[in-house]
Scaffold this active site. Structure first.
Site, PDB file in Angstrom:
ATOM      1  N   ASP A 103       0.831  -1.207   0.000  1.00 15.29           N
ATOM      2  CA  ASP A 103       0.000   0.000   0.000  1.00 15.29           C
ATOM      3  C   ASP A 103       0.864   1.255   0.000  1.00 15.29           C
ATOM      4  O   ASP A 103       2.011   1.235   0.445  1.00 15.29           O
ATOM      5  CB  ASP A 103      -0.852   0.065   1.290  1.00 15.29           C
ATOM      6  CG  ASP A 103      -1.824  -1.087   1.384  1.00 15.29           C
ATOM      7  OD1 ASP A 103      -2.168  -1.645   0.345  1.00 15.29           O
ATOM      8  OD2 ASP A 103      -2.210  -1.407   2.522  1.00 15.29           O
TER       9      ASP A 103
HETATM   10  N1  URA Z   1      -1.213  -5.865   3.994  1.00 18.41           N
HETATM   11  C1  URA Z   1      -1.637  -4.600   4.024  1.00 18.41           C
HETATM   12  O1  URA Z   1      -2.625  -4.289   4.666  1.00 18.41           O
HETATM   13  N2  URA Z   1      -0.945  -3.682   3.344  1.00 18.41           N
HETATM   14  C2  URA Z   1       0.170  -3.969   2.637  1.00 18.41           C
HETATM   15  O2  URA Z   1       0.760  -3.075   2.037  1.00 18.41           O
HETATM   16  C3  URA Z   1       0.591  -5.297   2.613  1.00 18.41           C
HETATM   17  C4  URA Z   1      -0.119  -6.229   3.301  1.00 18.41           C
END
Ligand code: URA
Length: 253
Positions: A103
């Site tokens: 993310d």
């Molecule tokens: N899980 C999440 O919530 N975000 C990420 O970036 C990777 C795994």
């Protein structure tokens, strides 16, 4: 034998979709014959491929580990103009892309490559490659709440598979905890949604390990090439994890 558009994309001509357009537009030749249909397969080591009359150059395979900073998007372009991971690789002549995603607000270990088969192998859900995160969360979760994450928890896209979860640090003054969590799937925003489900939202999330590979020592915003041995270890992890070696398959899976 491989699909022509895949060979073109891996040679850095353009994205796979754009390469399909080049083919249908009649701009691609295989052994001096113009090819305009899409299902054609070629042998990249034997066939002589040209785009707009120029031979394509086969690219060496590149495998990179990157410490993605927070506030960077894991895609080639962002319509909102946010910083993208590709900006960190401007000087690299090969065209590499992320294996899976992190993310915008998540930092840490991200792999990139121009090897489509390798990317597919590592991200395929049936291979259960473990990913380990350090999650700083609001409040101090109770042991029974962590058990829920360990056993699998209901999210809007179904039950999660069992995870390994342990306390890393607890700050009673700030009322925050750092929890180390290893999951064997890569669903969208999965770790954040798991902690939301136990009412301890994430303040900070960092991926520290992917399969056998650890982030340790790599500064934020920097990358390095993987050694051939590391690439092999990752490949083996994906193949053996698929057989359930490191992942204890539990009921319902
Ligand atoms: N899980 C999440 O919530 N975000 C990420 O970036 C990777 C795994």
């Amino acid at each position: 034998m491989e699909r022509l558009q895949k060979v073109l994309a891996e040679a850095g001509v353009a994205s796979r979709r754009k390469c399909e357009e080049l083919i249908t537009a009649g701009r691609v030749e295989v052994n001096d014959q113009v090819v305009t249909t899409l299902g054609v397969k070629v042998d990249p080591s034997q066939d002589f491929i040209k785009v707009d009359g120029r031979p394509i150059r086969r690219q060496a395979k590149v495998y990179v580990i990157f410490n993605k900073p927070k506030g960077v998007i894991t895609s080639a372009k962002d319509p909102e103009g946010r910083k993208t991971v590709t900006e960190f690789f401007k000087n690299m002549k090969e065209r590499i892309y992320p294996i899976g995603r992190l993310d915008y607000d998540t930092e840490g270990l991200l792999l990139l490559t121009n090897d489509g088969d390798f990317a597919h192998l590592l991200t395929h859900p049936k291979h259960h490659v473990p990913r380990t995160y350090l999650a700083t969360v609001k409040g101090i979760p109770h042991g029974t709440q962590l058990d829920k994450l360990r056993n699998g928890i209901e999210l809007d896209d179904g039950m999660t598979s069992p995870a390994e979860v342990e306390y890393q640090d607890v700050d009673m003054d700030k009322k925050e905890a750092v929890i180390k969590i290893t999951i064997y799937e890569g669903r969208n925003r999965q770790v954040r949604r798991m902690f939301d489900a136990i009412h301890h939202p994430i303040i900070k999330l960092k991926r520290v390990q992917f399969g056998p590979l650890q982030l340790s020592g790599l500064p934020r915003g920097k990358f390095r090439h993987l050694t051939p041995q590391e690439v092999e270890e990752l490949r083996n992890e994906a193949l053996s994890a698929g057989g359930g070696k490191t992942h204890k398959i539990q009921k319902g899976e």
